[in-house]
Design a protein around this motif. Sequence first.
Motif, short mmCIF file in Angstrom:
data_model
loop_
_atom_site.label_atom_id
_atom_site.label_comp_id
_atom_site.label_asym_id
_atom_site.label_seq_id
_atom_site.Cartn_x
_atom_site.Cartn_y
_atom_site.Cartn_z
N PRO A 180 -7.29 1.79 0.51
CA PRO A 180 -5.91 2.27 0.38
C PRO A 180 -5.45 2.19 -1.08
O PRO A 180 -6.03 1.45 -1.87
N THR A 181 -4.40 2.93 -1.41
CA THR A 181 -3.82 2.81 -2.75
C THR A 181 -2.95 1.56 -2.75
O THR A 181 -1.96 1.50 -2.02
N LEU A 182 -3.33 0.59 -3.54
CA LEU A 182 -2.62 -0.69 -3.51
C LEU A 182 -1.84 -0.92 -4.79
O LEU A 182 -2.27 -0.52 -5.88
N LEU A 183 -0.71 -1.57 -4.67
CA LEU A 183 0.05 -2.00 -5.85
C LEU A 183 0.21 -3.51 -5.75
O LEU A 183 0.42 -4.05 -4.67
N HIS A 184 0.10 -4.19 -6.90
CA HIS A 184 0.10 -5.65 -6.92
C HIS A 184 1.23 -6.21 -7.78
O HIS A 184 2.01 -5.45 -8.35
N CYS A 212 5.41 -1.58 -10.16
CA CYS A 212 6.71 -1.21 -9.61
C CYS A 212 6.57 0.12 -8.87
O CYS A 212 5.58 0.83 -9.06
N PHE A 213 7.48 0.42 -8.04
CA PHE A 213 7.42 1.69 -7.29
C PHE A 213 8.83 2.09 -6.83
O PHE A 213 9.76 1.28 -6.89
N GLY A 214 8.92 3.32 -6.36
CA GLY A 214 10.19 3.79 -5.80
C GLY A 214 11.03 4.56 -6.79
O GLY A 214 12.16 4.94 -6.51
N ALA A 216 1.57 14.38 -11.06
CA ALA A 216 2.27 13.74 -9.94
C ALA A 216 1.34 12.94 -9.04
O ALA A 216 1.79 12.12 -8.23
N LEU A 217 0.02 13.14 -9.21
CA LEU A 217 -0.92 12.47 -8.30
C LEU A 217 -1.21 11.01 -8.68
O LEU A 217 -1.68 10.23 -7.87
N GLY A 218 -0.98 10.69 -9.93
CA GLY A 218 -1.35 9.32 -10.33
C GLY A 218 -0.30 8.65 -11.19
O GLY A 218 0.69 9.28 -11.58
N ALA A 265 0.85 -1.19 0.00
CA ALA A 265 0.00 0.00 0.00
C ALA A 265 0.88 1.24 0.00
O ALA A 265 1.96 1.25 0.60
N VAL A 266 0.42 2.27 -0.71
CA VAL A 266 1.13 3.55 -0.74
C VAL A 266 0.38 4.49 0.19
O VAL A 266 -0.83 4.68 0.04
N THR A 267 1.07 5.05 1.18
CA THR A 267 0.37 5.91 2.16
C THR A 267 1.07 7.26 2.30
O THR A 267 2.23 7.43 1.92
N1 LIG Z 1 -0.60 7.92 -6.29
C1 LIG Z 1 0.28 6.92 -6.36
N2 LIG Z 1 -0.09 5.76 -6.91
C2 LIG Z 1 0.76 4.74 -6.96
N3 LIG Z 1 2.02 4.79 -6.54
C3 LIG Z 1 2.48 5.94 -6.03
C4 LIG Z 1 1.62 7.05 -5.91
N4 LIG Z 1 2.35 8.02 -5.36
C5 LIG Z 1 3.59 7.52 -5.15
N5 LIG Z 1 3.66 6.26 -5.55
C6 LIG Z 1 4.84 5.37 -5.49
O1 LIG Z 1 5.23 5.28 -4.16
C7 LIG Z 1 6.61 5.54 -4.15
C8 LIG Z 1 7.17 6.09 -2.88
O2 LIG Z 1 8.55 6.31 -3.11
P1 LIG Z 1 9.01 7.24 -4.32
O3 LIG Z 1 8.62 8.62 -4.07
O4 LIG Z 1 10.43 6.96 -4.64
O5 LIG Z 1 8.14 6.67 -5.56
C9 LIG Z 1 6.77 6.54 -5.26
C10 LIG Z 1 5.93 5.96 -6.32
O6 LIG Z 1 6.60 4.92 -6.98
#
Ligand SMILES: Nc1ncnc2c1ncn2[C@@H]1O[C@@H]2COP(=O)(O)O[C@H]2[C@H]1O
Length: 714
Positions: free
Chosen positions: A308-312, A316-318, A387-389, A292-294
């Motif tokens: 919650p905002t979920l990733l499956h 990828c993220f980060g 930047a929001l999505g 989950a992204v919080t």
């Molecule tokens: N709204 C969002 N939806 C999905 N993923 C997100 C969202 N906002 C941020 N992220 C991810 O969450 C990560 C948190 O670390 P980073 O900021 O490096 O990179 C961010 C994105 O990859």
Amino acid sequence: MDDSAGLLWSGSKRLSPEAAPPSSRVKFDPGKTLWYTDVSPSESKDVGSEELLELESTEFEMGLESESESEVDSQLEWEESKGDSQLEWEESEGDIEEDRIKPATLQDATLPDDGLGLQIWEWNPEPVCTRQPVYTIFACDISRFSEYGFLGIWLPAAIGRVLRRGLYQFIMDIIVMIRVCKMFRQGLGGFREYQIIEPVQRKQPIFSFWDGHLPPRAIHIAQKKPSWRTDEEIQALCNVLQVLDCYRNYAEALQLLLAKVMRFERFGRRRVIVKKGQRGNSFYFIYLGTVAVTEDEDGSSAFLDPHPTLLHKGDCFGEMGLLSTAVRRATVVCMEETEFLVVDREDFLANKLDDEVQKESHYRFNFFRKLDLFQSWSDEKLWNMVALGRLEKFSHGQLVSKDFLDSSFITFICKGSCEILRMIDLGASSSYYKWVWQQLEQLDHKPLGVHLNTVMSPMERFKEFQIKSYPLQDFSYLKLLHLQKVKGPKGTAVQGKISTTENSLPKLLGPKVKSRFGHPVKCSMVNTKYGELPKEAVAGVYMKVHTLKEGDIVGTRQAFLPQSQRDHRPFILLSMGIELIRVRKEKFYELIDEETKEKMNKTDVDYPSDEELCQKFLKENSWNIFRKDLLKLLVKPLNKQSFTPIQTKRKEIYNPKSLLLDLCHLNKKVKQHYPVFMAPQKHLPPMKVVQAVSAPRHKIQELLPQYKNAGVLL
Ligand SMILES: Nc1ncnc2c1ncn2[C@@H]1O[C@@H]2COP(=O)(O)O[C@H]2[C@H]1O
């Protein structure tokens, strides 16, 4: 992200790892039976019946076993030794050998060398023994096979073939092919347990047993130092990772570079992976599990937030925290045990992954820029929106949201299309209530035999045939008048009475229904708003409400209306293959101005009421019954034995496999079976979901005795 899961189609029973461990052959012994559903379930006698297919000998081989041990080669052998079928299964176009003449009875199926899925070949016994592919069964995105829940069918040279072989044969071939696909899928215990991936630099797809985790060999490679990984190992890891959308989107060369440097990590529930505000060091691909992204630092809000905002898997993220000097914009926490493939900052930058991230951001920006809604927005404000999505992809048939009105996201459709579905409770609709009783009363009146002896004009006969056999709206009021009279002064519910005792009617499709004049109904009844309905007849149906296209926005509907005036019904969002951007509602509303609000109000559409949808369903259902019966009357069946499944007795009036509710068998003693429906429980109770309802009716041949033999054209 919130609701992604399989919706209508889920794999059948699980094949446990014990039952089929990796590197094993799963053998279906001769005589082993596979259940599947008929292709045309509403045929009169065998409406929705489950049919039994006996495979003479079917053997599936699966598991890691190639010389390199990194890939899984699988071979599917399928032999059908009986019958005189002229279909033949062959490996691929590349394998055509003119001198290899096999008996015409042999059928075998393998995955073709050159790409996607199965090909069915026709045996051509002409002097020059050339063979041509007849149909190719394919899955466009084969690595996500499980999520499609179906096999696509491509029909090359179909028209020429129709002309040469006749429409009947052509349709039969398609039916046979669909049946084989179903057998294939069900015989394997559902594709959910397997993956077919299309590897890079290899023609042949890999068909492998899959238990959800990264295969041990891939873990072993990903735990090695990059410099110790051989080319073969890198290629193998790259192949395994084709199932991850996010990874597969990269160019082939980049995929190989990533496979060289990425490492494996597994973390448990509640483990924080990246922390908001900190400097980023890694980029993550999710192989298994959910994160989950919080907005909060410790990620605890993810466990309290209903959406919650979920990733499956495949996400990828980060990436944001790795761009220049930025810090982490959000916290990411594991919702369950999760497996990752991690790329560290130096490798991320060395492989120019930051360029890829920039490209994606520009894509999102350009998409928003084109929307009429944001025409007046400055570039700066639009970048805030960007930047929001993030861009997400959904395959055909994948569930995007179970209830998008209730969801916390606004969804922008960037590419492709998706459908808005509404699950309606038929029992709560007055039209359905009337319709069911009309059907059950169908055979109350003068026996049909009376007409058989009298001379009727074709017109009279046709009218009679319509009234007696098919529920046409035009005649419904007559029935209703009749029903109301019988209802009695206190407005008590109609007491349906059903009898199976023989009467003078000709052979009917269903039980002979006497309704109120016969014996008390033997099945249990439930109370609805409009009166009693047989419990078995209460069902739900998914109806398409609207189709969304590129540029459409979902989730803003009625946003600015007072709560009391809003439509609170849950609507489902189902992908037909889409790319979308989801933005959290509260963030979106913080950004928008009055002008945007007004524009949003103007584009608001009203969805049809449940009653309207129910009427539409009944209309379509009646048409389908009529169409199928008429087709049966007009199309002459060939005396061909090939692929005739063994008929089995129906046990229940509801067949969950074909989603057919058969009112013809209403008062037979049946075992109760209510598969749980997936709609939000607060709105609807669990109920059986139907695609069609079949009702008692006369056989067309008996209504029109001169057309007793099917195939005689009117
Ligand atoms: N709204 C969002 N939806 C999905 N993923 C997100 C969202 N906002 C941020 N992220 C991810 O969450 C990560 C948190 O670390 P980073 O900021 O490096 O990179 C961010 C994105 O990859």
